[in-house]
Design a protein around this motif. Structure first.
Motif, mmCIF file in Angstrom:
data_model
loop_
_atom_site.group_PDB
_atom_site.id
_atom_site.type_symbol
_atom_site.label_atom_id
_atom_site.label_comp_id
_atom_site.label_asym_id
_atom_site.label_seq_id
_atom_site.Cartn_x
_atom_site.Cartn_y
_atom_site.Cartn_z
ATOM 1 N N ARG A 559 5.870 1.454 -8.759
ATOM 2 C CA ARG A 559 5.901 0.067 -9.247
ATOM 3 C C ARG A 559 5.234 -0.872 -8.251
ATOM 4 N NH1 ARG A 559 11.194 1.337 -10.700
ATOM 5 N NH2 ARG A 559 11.998 0.155 -8.922
ATOM 6 N N ARG A 560 5.517 -0.675 -6.965
ATOM 7 C CA ARG A 560 4.903 -1.551 -5.961
ATOM 8 C C ARG A 560 3.378 -1.397 -5.976
ATOM 9 N NH1 ARG A 560 7.643 -2.589 -0.261
ATOM 10 N NH2 ARG A 560 9.003 -3.584 -1.778
ATOM 11 N N PHE A 561 2.897 -0.161 -6.113
ATOM 12 C CA PHE A 561 1.453 0.075 -6.128
ATOM 13 C C PHE A 561 0.813 -0.566 -7.360
ATOM 14 C CE2 PHE A 561 -2.266 2.554 -7.357
ATOM 15 C CZ PHE A 561 -2.986 2.596 -6.171
ATOM 16 N N GLU A 562 1.445 -0.430 -8.524
ATOM 17 C CA GLU A 562 0.862 -0.967 -9.761
ATOM 18 C C GLU A 562 0.925 -2.491 -9.810
ATOM 19 O OE1 GLU A 562 3.056 1.132 -12.722
ATOM 20 O OE2 GLU A 562 1.590 2.776 -12.825
ATOM 21 N N MET A 563 1.973 -3.080 -9.235
ATOM 22 C CA MET A 563 2.060 -4.543 -9.229
ATOM 23 C C MET A 563 1.107 -5.167 -8.224
ATOM 24 S SD MET A 563 6.122 -5.435 -9.753
ATOM 25 C CE MET A 563 6.627 -4.489 -8.327
ATOM 26 N N ASP A 564 0.805 -4.428 -7.177
ATOM 27 C CA ASP A 564 -0.071 -4.969 -6.133
ATOM 28 C C ASP A 564 -1.062 -3.882 -5.716
ATOM 29 O OD1 ASP A 564 -1.224 -6.518 -4.190
ATOM 30 O OD2 ASP A 564 0.417 -6.309 -2.748
ATOM 31 N N PRO A 565 -2.060 -3.533 -6.610
ATOM 32 C CA PRO A 565 -2.955 -2.408 -6.309
ATOM 33 C C PRO A 565 -3.838 -2.629 -5.086
ATOM 34 C CG PRO A 565 -3.691 -3.610 -8.257
ATOM 35 C CD PRO A 565 -2.346 -4.150 -7.917
ATOM 36 N N ASP A 566 -4.038 -3.887 -4.727
ATOM 37 C CA ASP A 566 -4.861 -4.179 -3.549
ATOM 38 C C ASP A 566 -4.017 -4.454 -2.309
ATOM 39 O OD1 ASP A 566 -7.190 -3.982 -5.095
ATOM 40 O OD2 ASP A 566 -6.987 -6.067 -5.755
ATOM 41 N N GLY A 567 -2.735 -4.166 -2.390
ATOM 42 C CA GLY A 567 -1.837 -4.522 -1.291
ATOM 43 C C GLY A 567 -1.633 -3.442 -0.257
ATOM 44 N N ASP A 568 -2.421 -2.403 -0.265
ATOM 45 C CA ASP A 568 -2.374 -1.365 0.758
ATOM 46 C C ASP A 568 -1.048 -0.607 0.740
ATOM 47 O OD1 ASP A 568 -3.492 0.171 2.686
ATOM 48 O OD2 ASP A 568 -3.165 -1.227 4.333
ATOM 49 N N HIS A 569 -0.627 -0.194 -0.468
ATOM 50 C CA HIS A 569 0.622 0.559 -0.610
ATOM 51 C C HIS A 569 0.379 2.037 -0.879
ATOM 52 C CE1 HIS A 569 2.714 -3.254 -0.623
ATOM 53 N NE2 HIS A 569 1.980 -3.668 -1.656
ATOM 54 N N LEU A 570 -0.865 2.500 -0.697
ATOM 55 C CA LEU A 570 -1.189 3.882 -1.019
ATOM 56 C C LEU A 570 -0.404 4.857 -0.148
ATOM 57 C CD1 LEU A 570 -2.890 5.972 -2.550
ATOM 58 C CD2 LEU A 570 -4.689 5.660 -0.837
ATOM 59 N N ALA A 571 -0.252 4.570 1.136
ATOM 60 C CA ALA A 571 0.457 5.488 2.025
ATOM 61 C C ALA A 571 1.903 5.689 1.569
ATOM 62 C CB ALA A 571 0.418 4.961 3.459
#
Length: 688
Positions: A559-571
């Motif tokens: 959810r965090r990745f999809e809500m903020d795809p440019d927020g550097d949550h990939l790791a």
């Protein structure tokens, strides 16, 4: 009527009829004129004569020999020198198109001679220190002795030499010079190019010889020869060798022996042949030899020559003389610099210019080349009309059928592409990529059996093509043959592990078909190969969720990745995916790195605490859980992590023994094999 004063008072007038017999002038044009003109007369100077300048103008001033020619009757035809004549400067008639004839019974010496429309007869030797030039078919020169000059010019002016010819002849395409050799007469051809020996002031634009300019320069006393040629620095032997080479080049190129022609043209350039002209011929020979072979070094040489001869904006004269050069440069640029924007612009200008300067029958070739350029730059919609125009002129061109089939296929116009793909396979079977293109067209048009046949044929030729395998997998999935589809994917990946994009391609295909349970092992392999590919990691996370796996931490990260795809949550997402696969070692580094940037991420803290417990580091786990509870005191996920470890809210982790954690198995002691050695069994997939 009285005579006007003459420069040579010793001269006298005689009838031409008397002079012909007395001075042995029976073999002259003047002798043939007597029957119709019995009153012709001549001015005679007896003995050796020396003068500064001899102007043969019919109406010269009182200080000139020709002043004596102005008496109306009888008509004066020319001048006889009953001896030798020496002229310090020039024999000429610059102010008149035709001059008086000149008959020298001895030797003639002069710096320059420039005559037209008159007869010159010299019984002795003729020695000219610079230029002897005659122009026009009227008149001529009969030279009974040896002839020597720095340069001999015949601009359609007949000359007959009975002695030795010791003068290089200018090459202008209009020389009419005969040399008597025994009973025969040999033609003396031009061998010296104008641009190498004549001063630029006497040449036309482009380097062609100009009689009016040469005549004016000699009359005004200006130099007609280049300083290098005048001083002897120009090597005449090289010029003669150059003429011999050029004659051989014409023969060799006429026979189509372009490799040999290229060798000779290089020698000709080294000997001083016109650089631009010879360079364009050399480029043409190189292109014809190497265009098919694709030799980049040879084509680069040809391109350099074409750029030198044509320039960015070709001169019209060069274009008309070498119209094929424009297309050759465009074709070479396509081979060497197909992705270069400046090269495309230059090639497009060349093709556009060629389209208006070359014959209509050549325009199909131009259209084909323009279509190739647009196709190479993926401008498929624009290239189609050009390729169609080329095929209209040459329907048997298999390569163009192939390009048009590809372009139409890329535009999703499979019905139009299919017949061109078939024709390409018939005419150009070496382009075996057409099996794939035709198979894809048949697949879209609803003919899966023929599509399978073409794709299988293509795979037999190129078994390592993952796109063809993907197309076959789609055909199998469309007919609900999932086992065959998955087996094809597994076999390809196991046989070609170096093609690291295949797992992602096949996994996404199954993911899009909502076969998440089959997609998971493929996408996991893809993530191991490309851990920084956010699309692969996200698709794998979704597939895990859709496959029925219950992982609260993974849901949070997704959810965090999809809500903020440019927020550097990939790791964070990648770590939770690895935890879902029970791989805490792979998750450890990502969680640490993520918490360095997002220290307030409570659930990430809890996940890392779980990893630390599995690593038998209870003190670190306690600290992480306390931090997570402080940030989110009532978070169910955090408490779930603690409860699964057997803890209450108020816990003392420091004094606990490792055996108090029976529900969390320890990590295997055997090192994990490299990604390329993992089988699908290791990834969680079991073949049926």
């Amino acid at each position: 009527m009285a005579y006007r004063p003459a420069r040579f008072p010793g001269s006298r007038r005689v009838l031409a009829a008397d002079a012909v017999a007395r001075y042995d002038l029976r073999r002259t044009m003047m002798a043939r004129l007597l029957a119709a003109n019995p009153a012709l007369s001549l001015l005679v100077l007896v003995g050796d004569v020396e003068m500064e300048e001899l102007d043969l103008e019919p109406h010269g001033g009182a200080d000139q020999v020709s002043a004596a020619f102005t008496r109306p009757e009888p008509e004066v035809h020319g001048l006889i020198i009953a001896g030798s004549l020496r002229v310090d400067r020039a024999v000429q008639h610059v102010r008149a198109n035709a001059g008086m004839s000149l008959y020298v019974l001895g030797d003639l010496r002069a710096r320059n001679i420039a005559i037209s429309g008159l007869e010159l007869v010299v019984h002795g030797d003729l020695r000219v220190s610079e230029v002897f030039a005659g122009a026009g078919p009227s008149g001529g020169a009969r030279l009974d002795g040896d002839v020597s000059a720095k340069l001999l010019v015949s601009d359609a002016f007949p000359m007959l030499v009975s002695g030795k010819l010791k003068a290089p002849v200018l090459e202008n395409g209009r020389a009419r010079i005969g040399v008597v050799e025994g009973p025969a007469v040999r033609e003396a051809r031009g061998e010296v190019p104008p641009s190498l020996v004549l001063d630029p002031s006497v040449l036309e634009t482009g380097g062609a010889f100009s009689w009016p300019r040469l005549k004016a320069a000699i009359g005004a006393g200006r130099p007609a020869l280049t300083p290098d040629y005048q001083s002897g620095r120009t090597n005449l032997e090289s010029m003669r060798e150059l003429r011999r080479l050029e004659a051989e080049i014409d023969v060799v190129l006429g026979e189509g022996r372009y490799a040999r022609g290229a060798e000779l043209l290089r020698k000709a350039r080294a000997l001083g042949a016109p650089r631009a002209e010879t360079g364009l011929k050399l480029a043409d020979a190189i292109y014809r030899v190497h265009h098919g072979t694709g030799s980049r070094e040879a084509l680069a040489e040809a391109l350099e020559l074409l750029d030198e001869g044509l320039g960015p904006k070709p001169d019209s004269n060069a274009v008309m003389a070498h119209p094929q050069a424009l297309l050759q440069r465009a074709a070479i640029l396509l081979q060497l610099k197909e992705h270069d924007d400046e090269a495309f612009d230059q090639a497009w200008r060349d093709c556009s210019l060629a389209a208006v300067t070359m014959p209509a029958q050549e325009r199909a070739q131009i259209a084909g080349l323009m279509g190739q350029w647009l196709f190479t730059r993926h401008r498929y919609d624009e290239c189609v009309p050009y390729l169609r125009q080329a095929l209209a002129a040459d329907p048997e061109d298999g390569a163009q059928h192939g390009r048009l089939a590809r372009a139409l296929w890329m535009l999703d116009r499979e019905a139009e592409a299919l017949p061109h793909a078939t024709r390409s396979l018939e005419l150009n079977p070496q382009d075996d990529r057409m099996w794939f293109v035709r198979g894809k067209c048949q697949q879209v048009l609803g003919d899966p059996e023929d599509a399978r046949l073409d794709l299988v044929t293509y795979l037999e030729l190129h078994p390592d093509d993952d796109l063809a395998v993907e197309a076959l997998i789609v055909i199998d999935l469309d007919r609900d043959d999932t086992d065959t589809a998955v087996e094809s994917a597994l076999q390809f990946i196991e046989h070609y592990p170096e093609i690291d994009g295949a797992p992602a391609r096949f996994g996404r295909l199954l993911h899009l078909r909502e076969r998440y349970d089959l997609a998971v092992p493929l996408l996991r392999r893809a993530m191991q190969l490309h851990p920084e590919d956010s699309t692969i990691v996200r698709d794998l996370a979704v597939a895990l969720n859709e496959a029925g796996h219950d992982h609260t931490g993974l849901d949070t990260a997704l959810r965090r990745f999809e809500m903020d795809p440019d927020g550097d949550h990939l790791a964070y997402l990648r770590a939770e995916v690895n935890l879902a696969f029970s791989d805490p070692s792979a998750a450890d580094g990502d969680l640490v790195e993520y918490l360095t940037r997002f220290p307030e991420a409570a659930r990430a803290l809890a996940s890392l605490a779980g990893v630390r417990l599995l690593q038998l580091r209870p003190a670190d786990a306690q600290e992480l859980l306390e931090s997570a509870r402080r940030i989110a005191p009532d978070d169910d996920y955090i408490e779930t992590v603690a409860e699964k470890a057997g803890f209450t809210k108020k816990i003392d982790l420091v004094g606990m023994e490792p055996r108090a954690l029976p529900s969390l198995p320890a990590l295997p002691s055997v090192p994990e094999p490299p990604v390329t050695q993992l089988s699908f069994k290791d990834a969680g997939y079991r073949r049926p």
